[in-house]
Design a protein around this motif. Structure first.
Motif, mmCIF file in Angstrom:
data_model
loop_
_atom_site.group_PDB
_atom_site.id
_atom_site.type_symbol
_atom_site.label_atom_id
_atom_site.label_comp_id
_atom_site.label_asym_id
_atom_site.label_seq_id
_atom_site.Cartn_x
_atom_site.Cartn_y
_atom_site.Cartn_z
ATOM 1 N N SER A 159 61.071 -6.117 81.443
ATOM 2 C CA SER A 159 60.162 -5.829 80.337
ATOM 3 C C SER A 159 60.204 -6.984 79.345
ATOM 4 N N LEU A 160 59.092 -7.166 78.629
ATOM 5 C CA LEU A 160 58.954 -8.267 77.684
ATOM 6 C C LEU A 160 58.980 -7.740 76.255
ATOM 7 N N ALA A 161 59.727 -8.436 75.389
ATOM 8 C CA ALA A 161 59.762 -8.140 73.954
ATOM 9 C C ALA A 161 59.390 -9.410 73.207
ATOM 10 N N TYR A 162 58.276 -9.356 72.465
ATOM 11 C CA TYR A 162 57.809 -10.545 71.759
ATOM 12 C C TYR A 162 57.145 -10.132 70.461
ATOM 13 N N GLU A 163 57.707 -10.598 69.352
ATOM 14 C CA GLU A 163 57.154 -10.308 68.032
ATOM 15 C C GLU A 163 57.131 -11.612 67.232
ATOM 16 N N PRO A 164 56.036 -12.380 67.335
ATOM 17 C CA PRO A 164 55.992 -13.712 66.717
ATOM 18 C C PRO A 164 56.064 -13.709 65.201
ATOM 19 N N THR A 165 55.812 -12.581 64.539
ATOM 20 C CA THR A 165 55.978 -12.542 63.087
ATOM 21 C C THR A 165 57.449 -12.587 62.699
ATOM 22 N N ASP A 211 56.921 0.764 83.554
ATOM 23 C CA ASP A 211 55.910 0.604 82.521
ATOM 24 C C ASP A 211 56.522 0.571 81.134
ATOM 25 N N GLY A 212 57.243 -0.499 80.831
ATOM 26 C CA GLY A 212 57.811 -0.645 79.503
ATOM 27 C C GLY A 212 56.753 -1.049 78.484
ATOM 28 N N VAL A 213 56.855 -0.497 77.284
ATOM 29 C CA VAL A 213 55.930 -0.800 76.194
ATOM 30 C C VAL A 213 56.747 -1.255 74.996
ATOM 31 N N TYR A 214 56.486 -2.471 74.511
ATOM 32 C CA TYR A 214 57.216 -2.961 73.337
ATOM 33 C C TYR A 214 56.546 -2.472 72.055
ATOM 34 N N TRP A 215 57.346 -1.895 71.151
ATOM 35 C CA TRP A 215 56.847 -1.420 69.869
ATOM 36 C C TRP A 215 58.004 -1.222 68.908
ATOM 37 N N ASN A 216 57.834 -1.695 67.687
ATOM 38 C CA ASN A 216 58.744 -1.384 66.597
ATOM 39 C C ASN A 216 60.194 -1.726 66.929
ATOM 40 N N GLY A 217 60.393 -2.943 67.458
ATOM 41 C CA GLY A 217 61.747 -3.422 67.707
ATOM 42 C C GLY A 217 62.413 -2.904 68.956
ATOM 43 N N GLY A 218 61.662 -2.287 69.846
ATOM 44 C CA GLY A 218 62.272 -1.765 71.067
ATOM 45 C C GLY A 218 61.271 -1.636 72.193
#
Length: 393
Positions: A159-165, A211-218
């Motif tokens: 799974s991918l975790a990406y938060e450019p802010t 089906d991982g979904v990245y949201w709110n730090g996780g």
């Protein structure tokens, strides 16, 4: 000196102008001069552009499942939400993954996250395939090195975790299941290395970890049969159980009625079908509960598009739930998106056409015609919200 010369010689003014342009246009403007190339390529400019750009979904990528031809390469359809583009005929995008250096056409999408795509190609006979991070705007990709396999790993989920802010760097989480336990490994694009996280007792069939979904730090996975979901906390680097609160979900809620689970523009949604309605839930930011955000009666869809859906099926059977269920097989909710100046809209596929329903003004709109099999023969079994970004991979 002319006003054009004054503007052209002022880097601050040029930067402010460029920051308001879409990512695809900026890729072309890199060719104007070496000065513009360096300016647009600067990491600080890329970060400012992401933060300043509207966080709107520019397109939806759909994975087409055609059960009559399993051996054919995976087909994807690119549905632009840009009204300025010609949408009379939405075509499949066979060229979308032309970057594949080993076997063109064999790349598959696993996840979309803030403009970047996690993709993979199968390595038959090996425990994992080759994983890529791909930016379609820049047409750049990076190959994720294969993680170290601990023990006799049964299966790996990525799974991918990406938060450019927060950071220009992304992370890839790999869950390795073996002997009723799960080993978490985290890859960082900053260090370009994997590191072990935590070993936990967890069965691989506890949830659908594809089906991982990245949201709110996780990274979130939904749902288990008892209503429990799981979350990989990026900071704690551990898997946490997230109980599914009831209510507000219906007491007789059935996970088989789940149509979509997605992140969209900073919100986590699930779309449920509770005959005769599509019910859209949103998760509270503190993950304490789901709230009902929108409802859409399927009869409104049938009435708006009688040429595509057999309205007589409902009329002749007295609006029975069975007849509605038959019609619902012809309708595929694709995604929930926030349209600038229009509010939230539910994008759907009906035979031969993509449509949307705006909850703000309660109106339908045709997005475009689709040259594809009727939904009885093919289904969108994965949909990915996509926004343009200049982000590096």
């Amino acid at each position: 000196m002319s006003s054009a010369d004054v503007i052209g010689g002022n880097d601050d003014i040029i930067m402010e102008i460029l920051l308001h342009l879409p990512a695809k246009s900026l890729i072309k403007f890199k060719l104007v001069s070496r000065k513009w190339l360096n300016l647009i390529s600067d990491p600080n400019f890329v970060l400012r552009h992401y933060r300043q750009s509207p966080k709107t979904v520019s397109a939806i990528i759909l994975s087409c499942f055609m059960p009559l031809d399993f051996e054919a390469p995976q087909t994807y359809m690119y549905v632009s939400l840009d009204e300025n583009q010609n949408q009379n005929s939405i075509q499949s995008r066979a060229d979308f993954f032309s970057f594949d250096p080993s076997a063109p056409g064999s790349i598959m999408i696993s996840q979309s996250c803030n403009g970047l795509l996690l993709c993979y190609s199968e390595n038959y006979g090996l425990p994992t395939g080759t994983y890529y991070i791909f930016n379609p705007v820049t047409n750049k990709f990076s190959i994720i090195p294969e993680p170290i396999c601990h023990g006799n790993s049964m299966i790996n989920y990525f799974s991918l975790a990406y938060e450019p802010t927060i950071s220009p760097f992304y992370q890839v989480v790999c869950l390795q299941f073996y002997n009723s336990s799960c080993e978490s490994l985290v890859y960082s694009s900053e260090t370009e290395t994997w590191k072990d996280s935590k070993n936990q007792e967890l069965e691989f069939f506890s949830a659908d970890f594809h089906d991982g979904v990245y949201w709110n730090g996780g990274i979130h996975w939904l749902l288990t049969s008892d209503g429990t979901s799981f979350r990989f906390d990026i900071q704690q680097e551990t898997i946490l159980k997230v109980p599914m609160p009831r209510p507000p979900l219906a007491e007789n809620w059935n996970p088989h009625n789940l149509r979509h689970f997605m992140e969209c523009q900073g919100h986590l949604f699930l779309i449920d079908f509770d005959c005769p309605e599509y019910v859209i839930y949103e998760m509270e930011n503190d993950r304490s509960k789901w709230l009902v955000k929108h409802r859409l009666d399927i009869n409104l869809i049938v009435t708006a598009f009688p040429d595509r859906l057999d309205i007589n099926l409902i009329r002749n059977r007295g609006n029975s739930c069975n007849s509605v269920l038959e019609l619902e097989k012809l309708i595929s909710p694709v995604s929930l998106v926030e349209v600038e100046n229009e509010g939230p809209s539910l994008v759907m596929y009906i035979p031969g056409r993509f449509i949307s329903y705006g909850f703000k003004d309660n109106t339908f709109k045709t997005i475009g015609e689709a040259k594809f099999y009727e939904s009885r023969l093919g289904k969108w079994y994965h949909t990915f919200n996509y926004m343009e970004t200049l982000s590096y991979v």
